[in-house]
Every structure is written in C-alpha cells, then in structure tokens.
Design a protein around this motif. Sequence first.
Motif, PDB file in Angstrom:
ATOM      1  N   GLU A   1      13.327  -4.007   3.302  1.00 19.35           N
ATOM      2  CA  GLU A   1      13.055  -3.910   4.744  1.00 19.35           C
ATOM      3  C   GLU A   1      11.641  -4.334   5.110  1.00 19.35           C
ATOM      4  OE1 GLU A   1      12.930  -1.667   2.510  1.00 19.35           O
ATOM      5  OE2 GLU A   1      12.052   0.236   3.098  1.00 19.35           O
ATOM      6  N   LEU A   2      10.813  -4.608   4.103  1.00 23.49           N
ATOM      7  CA  LEU A   2       9.386  -4.781   4.371  1.00 23.49           C
ATOM      8  C   LEU A   2       9.040  -6.222   4.722  1.00 23.49           C
ATOM      9  CD1 LEU A   2       8.188  -2.677   1.315  1.00 23.49           C
ATOM     10  CD2 LEU A   2       8.532  -1.895   3.674  1.00 23.49           C
TER      11      LEU A   2
ATOM     12  N   GLY B   1      11.465   3.102  -3.791  1.00 25.93           N
ATOM     13  CA  GLY B   1      12.559   2.833  -4.731  1.00 25.93           C
ATOM     14  C   GLY B   1      12.715   3.842  -5.852  1.00 25.93           C
TER      15      GLY B   1
ATOM     16  N   ILE C   1      10.541  -3.482   8.840  1.00 22.74           N
ATOM     17  CA  ILE C   1       9.302  -2.785   9.246  1.00 22.74           C
ATOM     18  C   ILE C   1       8.102  -3.503   8.618  1.00 22.74           C
ATOM     19  CG2 ILE C   1      10.418  -0.506   9.440  1.00 22.74           C
ATOM     20  CD1 ILE C   1       8.949   0.219   6.776  1.00 22.74           C
TER      21      ILE C   1
HETATM   22  P1  AMP Z   1      11.779   4.614  -0.400  1.00 22.42           P
HETATM   23  O1  AMP Z   1      10.837   5.518  -1.143  1.00 22.42           O
HETATM   24  O2  AMP Z   1      11.836   3.233  -0.952  1.00 22.42           O
HETATM   25  O3  AMP Z   1      13.135   5.272  -0.283  1.00 22.42           O
HETATM   26  O4  AMP Z   1      11.219   4.491   1.074  1.00 22.42           O
HETATM   27  C1  AMP Z   1      11.088   5.609   1.915  1.00 22.42           C
HETATM   28  C2  AMP Z   1      10.684   5.197   3.305  1.00 22.42           C
HETATM   29  O5  AMP Z   1       9.398   4.640   3.246  1.00 22.42           O
HETATM   30  C3  AMP Z   1      11.565   4.153   3.941  1.00 22.42           C
HETATM   31  O6  AMP Z   1      11.724   4.460   5.299  1.00 22.42           O
HETATM   32  C4  AMP Z   1      10.800   2.872   3.762  1.00 22.42           C
HETATM   33  O7  AMP Z   1      11.090   1.906   4.719  1.00 22.42           O
HETATM   34  C5  AMP Z   1       9.361   3.340   3.828  1.00 22.42           C
HETATM   35  N1  AMP Z   1       8.519   2.474   3.013  1.00 22.42           N
HETATM   36  C6  AMP Z   1       8.725   2.184   1.711  1.00 22.42           C
HETATM   37  N2  AMP Z   1       7.819   1.336   1.250  1.00 22.42           N
HETATM   38  C7  AMP Z   1       6.973   1.100   2.285  1.00 22.42           C
HETATM   39  C8  AMP Z   1       5.807   0.271   2.429  1.00 22.42           C
HETATM   40  N3  AMP Z   1       5.337  -0.447   1.415  1.00 22.42           N
HETATM   41  N4  AMP Z   1       5.223   0.237   3.645  1.00 22.42           N
HETATM   42  C9  AMP Z   1       5.698   0.980   4.657  1.00 22.42           C
HETATM   43  N5  AMP Z   1       6.777   1.757   4.577  1.00 22.42           N
HETATM   44  C10 AMP Z   1       7.425   1.818   3.412  1.00 22.42           C
END
Ligand code: AMP
Length: 396
Positions: free
Chosen positions: A179-180, A243, A192
């Motif tokens: 999504e990034l 992740g 985002i």
């Molecule tokens: P995750 O830990 O991958 O499940 O991500 C948890 C949340 O954090 C999700 O809403 C992601 O879109 C957001 N997120 C993950 N990585 C980033 C990043 N590098 N920058 C901003 N938001 C992030």
Amino acid sequence: MIAVEEALALVLENSFPLKESEILPINQCINRNLAKAIKAPIDLPSFRLSSMDGYALCLHQSNTYSIVDEVKAGDAANPSLRIGECVRIYTGAVVPDNADAVIMQEKTIRNQDTVTIEGPVNKGQNIRLVGSQVKKGDFPLEKGQVLQASGLAFLKSLGIDEVEVVRLPKVTIVITGNELITSSEKLTRGKIYESNSILLQAALLNQGIKTQLISFTEDSLKETISNLKKAFFYSDIVLVSGGISVGDYDFVKQALKELEVKEVFYKVRQRPGKPLFFGKKDRVFIFALPGNPASTLSCFYVYVLPLINRLKGGKSDGLIRLSIPIEHDFKSVEPRALFLKATVQNKTVRILDRQHSSMLVSFTMANALVYIPQQGILLKKGALVETLLLPNSILT
Ligand code: AMP
Ligand code: MG
C-alpha cells in the motif's frame, strides 16, 4: 508472548560492544563512545592561575599593598614580589610564584601605585592550583563513556586532537507493504504515503548513525527473503518495518524462518507494538517492527535504542526513566502494558490524546512515554508513573 521486562532483558543480554574501533579527529566524535580510557597527558590547569580580575598579593599584616607590575591572561612573566607587594592580575593569568592569594577587584580601593583591600584574605584564595581539575596520568574519561560537547571540549583542553572510539553499528532498513507510495506518486485509492523509512532514518541519525541501505519490499515471500538476505550482508542491525503480524500477506516471520534467523522473542504483552520480533542470524541482529508508525517508533525507542547504545560501546539501558506525578486521573482497561505518548512539564506528566498506534500526531507533541506495566488500573491524579524521556526531550 512475553512481558515487556523480559523482552528488554533479552535485548540487553544479547547486546555487547562491537569489537572494532577507529581513531577519529575530535570534531567527528560527537555522541561516540570511547574504546579506551583517556589518560591525561598534562596537568589541568598546567600553571597556577587567577580565577578573578584583581590583585595577586604577597601577604603582610597591613591592608595596603604597593602595585609593582601587571600580569594579563597569556603573559609568561613571573614578576618577583616582596612582602607587602602585589601585581595587577586578570582572570586566567599566571599567578606569580611568590604571590599567596588573589583579591577580587570589587573588594579593593585603588590609589595610584597602591591598593587597599577590604576584609580578610585567605592564603590560596582565588588561585586555581596546578592539576586541581585533573592530574597528569589520571584517567578522567572511562572506556565506554559517550562524548558530548563537554567531553569533546574537555579533550581539547587536554591538548588531545584524536581519540579511539568504538565503530558505529551498520544499520539497514527493510520497508514492507503493497500500500505504500512515495510523496512524488499520486495518492490513489488504497494507497498511503510511506513514512517509516524517514522515521527510522531520522531516529538513527539522532544516534549519529547513517542508514547503510533501505529497501522497499512488496508483500511477497520471495521479495522479502531476497531483500532480507541483501540487508544481512551489509548490517549489524536490520530493522524491518511491517509485515510481522499474522495476516495472510504478512511474510516477514516466514521469511525470517526460512533464512534461519534465530528467534529471541516474538510478541510482547504491550500496546503499541505487540507483534515485535527480535532475533539473530550469526552476528546480525534483526528487529521486525510492527508497521503502524507509532508502534514502529515506540519499539525503536524502547528496544532498538538500548541495543544501539550497547553496540556503540555505551552502558546505557535506553531512555532515562523517572517517576513523575501524573497531572490527571487515568484509567486503563487494557490487558497489556502500555507505552503512552506524553508531555512532561512543570514536574508533572500529562498523557496525550490520540494514542492509537497508527497516529503519529501525538508523538510529534510528546517528549516522553509513560509506561504503565499493570493491566487494568485506575491511577489517581498525583500518582507516580514511570516516565521514559525521549531523546533530546525539550518542550517547544
Ligand atoms: P503491518 O505491520 O504491515 O500490518 O502494517 C500496519 C499498518 O501500518 C498498516 O495500516 C500499514 O499501512 C501501516 N504501515 C506499514 N508500514 C508503513 C510505512 N512504512 N509507512 C506508513 N505506514 C505504514
Ligand atoms: Mg503490511
């Protein structure tokens, strides 16, 4: 799932100073830790000097002295004084060998070639003795000590121009998430703006560490493995963002397993940052940080910072912790320990609104994290709470 204290103890248990060091000019040593204790090559001060503007006296019974000479800061002169004589002297100037004391200018009345002093004078008064700060051969700075502005200047005052410091850990960042996007791309549905790369880079820079490499990884096992492999090659520490949770498209845990990373812990009973992973692959440390930005930063401050400090050769266990009265009642119904963004001001601490792990806005205003270890608790206004001061924590 383990407790916060257990997780932190495991990080510290696995942390040791890096063995390699480097010799650097002082001006490149801010925030660096000494690889060896420093031996003072000279006495400090190296001559008896005046700590006042005034008169250096060769004492006698009367309150009036004849002025026979003058010594300014930087002069090498050593005028000889007889009993009842004095020289005009200034702060930082060498006190003549046979002067007994210095009287400050404000306690004297000057008449042409004589000066009359007010009140008693003690032998040695306003004279800084040779070696009174540090003696030649002493070890005023210890191995592991972190060099701040004061330390650098102190070394300079000893005439030292370069020192041996522990090398900095090499850190790489692996950012995951389909999504990034970057700010130069168009914000479309479901995407985002990515922010954890600058978050981690800046937090590392605060520790004097320039990130070696950043990679951006799609949510795929193959790409995650390939980017992690590359990161291991360049690093002492790999910081993975996102992740690491339990979703079907969270591949970091599986990738770490396939790369035979030894798990030290996974999942901590805390909010934010429950799915935090810490492990080792040979000499490389791996933190997989939950991707929600406030979780990422909270975990960085609480767990990654102590590891960095120790690898750099320091002794710190991380952020400074203080017990501070809370400014208001606080109720927690959480079954986990909490790290709450907060502001310390006027000797009390206030917990900020908007604590969700996705919200950085409260972090931007915070200068501290309040740690609430108990599950489900009611704290009354004035109760002492454990407060971790964020680096460079001042209120603006
Ligand atoms: P995750 O830990 O991958 O499940 O991500 C948890 C949340 O954090 C999700 O809403 C992601 O879109 C957001 N997120 C993950 N990585 C980033 C990043 N590098 N920058 C901003 N938001 C992030
Ligand atoms: Mg993700």
